[in-house]
Design an enzyme around this catalytic site. Structure first.
Site, PDB file in Angstrom:
ATOM      1  N   PHE A  78      85.518 -22.584 -13.321  1.00 54.15           N
ATOM      2  CA  PHE A  78      86.756 -21.237 -13.241  1.00 54.15           C
ATOM      3  C   PHE A  78      85.900 -20.097 -12.901  1.00 54.15           C
ATOM      4  O   PHE A  78      84.847 -20.028 -13.138  1.00 54.15           O
ATOM      5  CB  PHE A  78      87.475 -20.891 -14.494  1.00 54.15           C
ATOM      6  CG  PHE A  78      88.705 -21.783 -14.819  1.00 54.15           C
ATOM      7  CD1 PHE A  78      88.726 -23.176 -14.724  1.00 54.15           C
ATOM      8  CD2 PHE A  78      89.965 -21.163 -14.488  1.00 54.15           C
ATOM      9  CE1 PHE A  78      89.821 -23.758 -14.988  1.00 54.15           C
ATOM     10  CE2 PHE A  78      91.234 -21.858 -14.606  1.00 54.15           C
ATOM     11  CZ  PHE A  78      91.046 -23.186 -14.935  1.00 54.15           C
TER      12      PHE A  78
ATOM     13  N   ASP B 269      77.979 -14.735 -21.052  1.00 52.07           N
ATOM     14  CA  ASP B 269      76.812 -14.902 -20.445  1.00 52.07           C
ATOM     15  C   ASP B 269      75.497 -14.627 -21.066  1.00 52.07           C
ATOM     16  O   ASP B 269      74.491 -15.214 -21.107  1.00 52.07           O
ATOM     17  CB  ASP B 269      76.618 -13.929 -19.178  1.00 52.07           C
ATOM     18  CG  ASP B 269      77.809 -14.584 -18.102  1.00 52.07           C
ATOM     19  OD1 ASP B 269      78.097 -15.689 -18.206  1.00 52.07           O
ATOM     20  OD2 ASP B 269      78.354 -13.714 -17.450  1.00 52.07           O
TER      21      ASP B 269
ATOM     22  N   LYS C 140      76.856 -24.149  -8.242  1.00 51.07           N
ATOM     23  CA  LYS C 140      77.008 -24.695  -9.458  1.00 51.07           C
ATOM     24  C   LYS C 140      77.061 -26.271  -8.891  1.00 51.07           C
ATOM     25  O   LYS C 140      76.852 -27.048 -10.044  1.00 51.07           O
ATOM     26  CB  LYS C 140      78.155 -24.379 -10.370  1.00 51.07           C
ATOM     27  CG  LYS C 140      78.263 -22.837 -10.435  1.00 51.07           C
ATOM     28  CD  LYS C 140      77.460 -22.268 -11.843  1.00 51.07           C
ATOM     29  CE  LYS C 140      77.667 -20.965 -11.800  1.00 51.07           C
ATOM     30  NZ  LYS C 140      77.114 -20.571 -13.273  1.00 51.07           N
TER      31      LYS C 140
ATOM     32  N   LYS D  74      80.134 -19.616  -5.929  1.00 48.33           N
ATOM     33  CA  LYS D  74      79.774 -20.340  -7.271  1.00 48.33           C
ATOM     34  C   LYS D  74      80.120 -21.789  -6.944  1.00 48.33           C
ATOM     35  O   LYS D  74      79.161 -22.419  -7.707  1.00 48.33           O
ATOM     36  CB  LYS D  74      80.984 -19.792  -8.186  1.00 48.33           C
ATOM     37  CG  LYS D  74      80.629 -20.022  -9.829  1.00 48.33           C
ATOM     38  CD  LYS D  74      81.581 -19.347 -10.523  1.00 48.33           C
ATOM     39  CE  LYS D  74      81.277 -19.650 -12.258  1.00 48.33           C
ATOM     40  NZ  LYS D  74      82.206 -18.884 -13.222  1.00 48.33           N
TER      41      LYS D  74
ATOM     42  N   LYS E 153      75.002  -7.957 -42.712  1.00 51.74           N
ATOM     43  CA  LYS E 153      75.707  -6.801 -42.088  1.00 51.74           C
ATOM     44  C   LYS E 153      74.755  -5.643 -42.034  1.00 51.74           C
ATOM     45  O   LYS E 153      74.244  -4.885 -42.733  1.00 51.74           O
ATOM     46  CB  LYS E 153      76.731  -6.577 -42.830  1.00 51.74           C
ATOM     47  CG  LYS E 153      78.048  -5.584 -42.378  1.00 51.74           C
ATOM     48  CD  LYS E 153      78.874  -4.897 -42.844  1.00 51.74           C
ATOM     49  CE  LYS E 153      79.806  -3.910 -42.140  1.00 51.74           C
ATOM     50  NZ  LYS E 153      80.440  -3.046 -43.026  1.00 51.74           N
TER      51      LYS E 153
ATOM     52  N   ASN F 170      84.756 -11.816 -25.148  1.00 53.06           N
ATOM     53  CA  ASN F 170      85.569 -11.039 -24.108  1.00 53.06           C
ATOM     54  C   ASN F 170      86.873 -11.405 -24.497  1.00 53.06           C
ATOM     55  O   ASN F 170      87.281 -12.183 -25.532  1.00 53.06           O
ATOM     56  CB  ASN F 170      85.304 -11.831 -22.644  1.00 53.06           C
ATOM     57  CG  ASN F 170      85.434 -13.292 -23.006  1.00 53.06           C
ATOM     58  OD1 ASN F 170      86.326 -13.946 -23.113  1.00 53.06           O
ATOM     59  ND2 ASN F 170      84.238 -14.041 -22.540  1.00 53.06           N
TER      60      ASN F 170
END
Ligand SMILES: Cc1cc2nc3c(=O)[nH]c(=O)nc-3n(C[C@H](O)[C@H](O)[C@H](O)COP(=O)(O)O)c2cc1C
Length: 424
Positions: A328, A283, A346, A342, A293, A214
């Site tokens: 976060f 995730d 958590k 969250k 490759k 990301n």
């Protein structure tokens, strides 16, 4: 910004100049410290005096230069006077010999004896020939100093005065001054605390040259690590792949995948008081990463089977006991509702929610707009530089941590580094 310490005196730096060819650069370091409002006194080794004259340092500092233990007209016990005067000891340049003496507690001249007697933080700027730096004796000595929380600045790589090329060049005077100020400015209210921080993205390999990831830059986590260290905490930063310089005074463990990040974070958390998990962990990962490759013609990449990655925040939170865990939530929709859910799911102490759909709060930006969500309250901060957001998060973590009885409480909110109680 001038450094002013608890009892309002300008920060006092004892500058120890040892016998490296870069000794002349200590003059620039001295001037740089003075520009920042520090008062500087100098002690020099006999070898340093062969390379630069003590009169130069005397003129620049406006103080007598400590050269000898038994022949000093200004003090009968010069090493104790200087050691007790200093808020910070700075060794620049530090020879291989001076580093070895510090690591082994040798006190056979004015510089090494004063350094052994210094109760204040010590910053060391090594400079030497590349082979001296790479010698295993020096490597072990530097590790010993790091383990004692000495801040090592540099050395840099480049062309050395001896004609060789490699690591061993004194860090720039600006870097040395900034490391000294960094240690001086530490408010120290997290002294004795151990905090593990994660930062950056993870890379989940598809094959040896491709990965899923990301856009996380790691800037937020790195800023939190720097802020925690500035408050005197012992910081372990578990970093995914980023292009950021390592924050001074922080131990960095570089990892690539979510599973490596979990292992490193769990290891560090075993002895930590708090975890701040700012990394943007993937995730999912490709279920099977190819070991070669993939070729477009023979093995078209039109579908990747995914497997779920371990949930680092949930795993760390489940094992936290009475330790502090901050997570976060980077969201583009329903920011607060998702953050509250969250937090409950958590089982952590705080969730820092940021709206990554905003330009001034997105991955890679230098600013962040966050709401800190706890089970009891929600605090929305102004959009501000990530360094200031980091400071706010560290202040919340500080408030959550129980006072550490092994450390003396600061006499004022601006107290500088705390000293361990005798025998602690
Ligand atoms: C011209 C010259 C330059 C030197 N430069 C360095 C240096 O950059 N780093 C180092 O570790 N030693 C250097 N040395 C060797 C040290 O001066 C020597 O190890 C000395 O014993 C160090 O003493 P001190 O640590 O008490 O200052 C140099 C020696 C000479 C003659």
């Amino acid at each position: 910004m001038a450094v002013t310490l608890v009892d309002s005196h300008a920060a006092r730096v004892a500058l120890f100049v040892t016998g490296g060819i870069a000794a002349y650069k200590a003059c620039e370091v001295l001037r740089g410290l003075q520009k920042e409002g520090c008062e500087v006194r100098v002690a020099m080794t006999r070898s340093a005096c062969e390379l630069v004259g003590p009169r130069t340092f005397e003129a620049l500092s406006g103080h007598h230069v400590t050269l000898d233990l038994f022949d000093d007209e200004t003090s009968p016990i010069p090493h104790i006077d200087l050691a007790e005067w200093a808020d910070l000891a700075l060794v620049a340049p530090a020879t291989a010999n001076a580093i070895a003496k510090m690591a082994h507690g040798i006190a056979d001249d004015a510089v090494s004896t004063t350094l052994l007697a210094c109760p204040c933080p010590v910053v060391v700027a090594p400079a030497m020939n590349v082979h001296m730096w790479q010698n295993l004796a020096t490597v072990a000595n530097v590790e010993t100093l790091k383990a004692r929380n000495y801040l090592i600045v540099g050395p840099e790589s480049g062309r050395l005065a001896c004609g060789e090329t490699g690591a061993g060049k004194l860090a720039s005077p600006e870097q040395i001054v900034s490391a000294a100020l960094y240690r001086l400015r530490a408010r120290g209210d997290l002294a004795g605390r151990r905090i593990v921080i994660t930062a950056g993205p993870t890379h989940e390999p598809v094959d040896p040259v491709r990965y899923l990831s990301n856009a996380s830059s790691g800037k937020m986590g790195y800023a939190i690590a720097a802020a925690a260290a500035a408050h005197g905490a012992h910081v372990t930063l578990v970093s995914g792949p980023v292009s950021l310089p390592e924050p001074a005074g922080v131990g960095v463990i570089h990892v690539t995948t979510a599973s490596e990040m979990l292992d490193a974070t769990q290891d560090a958390f075993a002895t930590a008081d708090a975890a701040i998990l700012a990394a943007a962990v993937s995730d999912y990962r490709p279920d099977k990463a190819a070991d070669h490759k993939l070729k477009k013609a023979a093995e078209p990449l039109d579908k990747i089977e995914l497997a779920e990655n371990p949930d680092i925040l949930a795993t760390i939170s489940a094992d936290r006991g009475d330790r502090i865990v901050v997570g976060f939530a980077a969201e583009t929709d329903n920011l607060l509702q998702n953050a509250r859910e969250k937090l409950a799911r958590k089982g952590c102490d705080l969730i820092v929610a940021n709206d990554v759909s905003r330009e001034d709060s997105t991955f890679g930006a230098d600013t962040n707009c966050v709401t800190i969500v706890s089970p009891h309250d929600e605090e929305t901060l102004d959009c501000m530089p990530k360094e200031q957001v980091a400071e706010a998060i560290i202040e919340r973590v500080h408030d959550l941590l129980e006072p550490d009885d092994d450390y003396l409480a600061p006499s004022s909110p601006d107290a500088t580094l705390l000293m361990p109680k005798a025998g602690a």
